[in-house]
Design a protein around this motif. Structure first.
Motif, mmCIF file in Angstrom:
data_model
loop_
_atom_site.group_PDB
_atom_site.id
_atom_site.type_symbol
_atom_site.label_atom_id
_atom_site.label_comp_id
_atom_site.label_asym_id
_atom_site.label_seq_id
_atom_site.Cartn_x
_atom_site.Cartn_y
_atom_site.Cartn_z
ATOM 1 N N THR A 22 0.813 -1.287 0.179
ATOM 2 C CA THR A 22 0.108 -0.133 0.042
ATOM 3 C C THR A 22 0.818 1.263 -0.025
ATOM 4 N N ILE A 23 1.798 1.248 -0.937
ATOM 5 C CA ILE A 23 2.750 2.279 -0.915
ATOM 6 C C ILE A 23 2.201 3.526 -1.587
ATOM 7 N N VAL A 71 6.939 -5.918 -3.386
ATOM 8 C CA VAL A 71 6.837 -4.657 -3.105
ATOM 9 C C VAL A 71 5.340 -4.175 -3.861
ATOM 10 N N SER A 72 4.490 -3.678 -3.085
ATOM 11 C CA SER A 72 3.133 -3.269 -3.789
ATOM 12 C C SER A 72 2.709 -1.799 -3.463
ATOM 13 N N GLY A 73 2.703 -1.132 -4.626
ATOM 14 C CA GLY A 73 2.268 0.364 -4.373
ATOM 15 C C GLY A 73 0.648 0.393 -4.718
ATOM 16 N N ASN A 115 -1.898 -2.700 -5.008
ATOM 17 C CA ASN A 115 -2.866 -3.329 -4.141
ATOM 18 C C ASN A 115 -3.713 -2.170 -3.849
ATOM 19 N N CYS A 116 -4.948 -2.365 -3.014
ATOM 20 C CA CYS A 116 -5.872 -1.461 -2.687
ATOM 21 C C CYS A 116 -6.562 -0.486 -3.575
ATOM 22 N N ALA A 117 -6.732 0.852 -3.087
ATOM 23 C CA ALA A 117 -7.129 1.948 -3.802
ATOM 24 C C ALA A 117 -8.594 1.486 -4.994
ATOM 25 N N GLY A 130 -6.607 -10.040 -2.610
ATOM 26 C CA GLY A 130 -7.667 -9.160 -2.334
ATOM 27 C C GLY A 130 -7.323 -8.133 -1.405
ATOM 28 N N CYS A 131 -7.625 -7.007 -1.541
ATOM 29 C CA CYS A 131 -7.529 -5.824 -0.462
ATOM 30 C C CYS A 131 -8.726 -5.618 0.212
#
Length: 333
Positions: A178-179, A207-209, A242-244, A305-306
């Motif tokens: 979640t960078i 690494v996951s932005g 991920n996320c957003a 999943g997030c």
């Protein structure tokens, strides 16, 4: 047992779904967060999900079990806010090592249970390293653009403590996720490299932005390609997002990094965007249907999943991806 690097060449691995979404189902109140140990704590603790690894460990283990049973190969530790910087909100900086260590231990114990039952499908634990609630490259004060709420050095020290505890507790992988500010991520990666060197460790790193808006940039303004370039000097297992946004909105950004990296590519999107009540309406079938595009185009090696995703979502994703080959990983010389 095969290493995760070897397994990644053979099949798409499945990451778990949202821990927070599952914990909301328990409807824990202030006293549940406190348990006996923290019943006299001077500050409110409700909402400190990482603390539940100490006060409600069976609930955390149960969430991990549900995700593994749904088909996940990897679960994330309950440590998204496990740094002194994030824990300062609850005046719990002193507990950071213990929180990370116990969270990793809980996840590892459950992973070992499943691996023992199904040795052909080993289960892994990813130590979750969140972005903290401060940003190193932007000012939180519109009237003072030069101000920074946290320095690279402070982040590095905080991340180092978290990394050491996650490894001591048994994490197989470290996931910097979640960078929204790549400078924060660089501090985390710097700390990881430091610990790896000190311990002569080869722990794999993911690494996951997170792309925060429709323009396709992170909060600190980087495009997907710029983000990739700025972290590619570190040896990593996978890079991804991920996320957003929902799964569909991530596709073009995954296409960009998939075409330009020799590392593995990961994705764990939200179940769409939240509704007016902050809840996620996307069904497991809808999420899996969107993720189908990733696998048909050969974009990913790890998928999960997030926010808003549940074991039902992960089960639908796991059923889908077993029919597809993983993206080819060819680390450039």
């Amino acid at each position: 047992m095969k290493s995760i690097e070897e397994i990644l060449q053979e099949r798409i691995l499945v990451l778990d779904g949202a821990m927070g979404t599952m914990l909301q189902r328990y409807k824990f109140q202030e006293e549940d967060f406190r348990g006996n140990r923290f019943k006299d704590w001077e500050h409110p603790l409700q909402g400190n999900n990482d603390l539940l690894s100490l006060t409600q460990p069976e609930a955390i283990a149960e969430v991990h079990r549900k995700y593994f049973a749904a088909g996940a190969d990897i679960v994330e530790t309950n440590t998204f806010s496990g740094t002194t910087i994030a824990m300062a909100d609850y005046h719990m900086e002193e507990l950071v090592y213990e929180l990370n260590y116990e969270s990793a231990k809980i996840a590892k114990k459950v992973a070992d249970e499943f691996t023992a039952k199904e040795p052909h499908k080993p289960r892994f634990v990813a130590g979750s390293i969140g972005p903290t609630n401060k940003t190193a490259s932007m000012s939180p004060d519109v009237n003072d653009p030069g101000f920074r709420a946290v320095s690279f050095y402070e982040l590095r020290i905080a991340y180092k403590e978290q990394v050491e505890a996650l490894l001591d507790g048994g994490s197989d992988i470290l996931l910097v996720e979640t960078i929204f500010d790549t400078l924060n991520a660089k501090a985390a990666l710097f700390a990881i490299e430091e610990v790896k060197e000190e311990r002569n460790s080869t722990v794999p790193v993911m690494v996951s932005g997170t792309i925060t808006d429709a323009s396709g940039r992170t909060l600190s303004g980087q495009t997907a390609e710029a983000f990739l370039i700025s972290i590619s000097h570190i040896p990593i297992l996978t890079v991804g997002f991920n996320c957003a946004l929902g799964a569909k909105q991530l596709t073009p950004h995954l296409e960009v990094i998939s075409a330009k990296t020799g590392y593995g590519v990961s994705a764990h999107p939200n179940a769409g965007l939240p509704n007016a009540f902050g809840e996620y309406d996307e069904t497991p079938e809808q999420t899996a249907d969107q993720i189908k595009e990733y696998v048909e185009k050969g974009l990913i090696n790890i998928v999960g999943g997030c926010c808003g995703t549940t074991p039902e979502h992960i089960s639908a994703i796991a059923d889908l991806v077993k029919e597809y080959k993983p993206r080819k990983i060819a680390i450039p010389a």
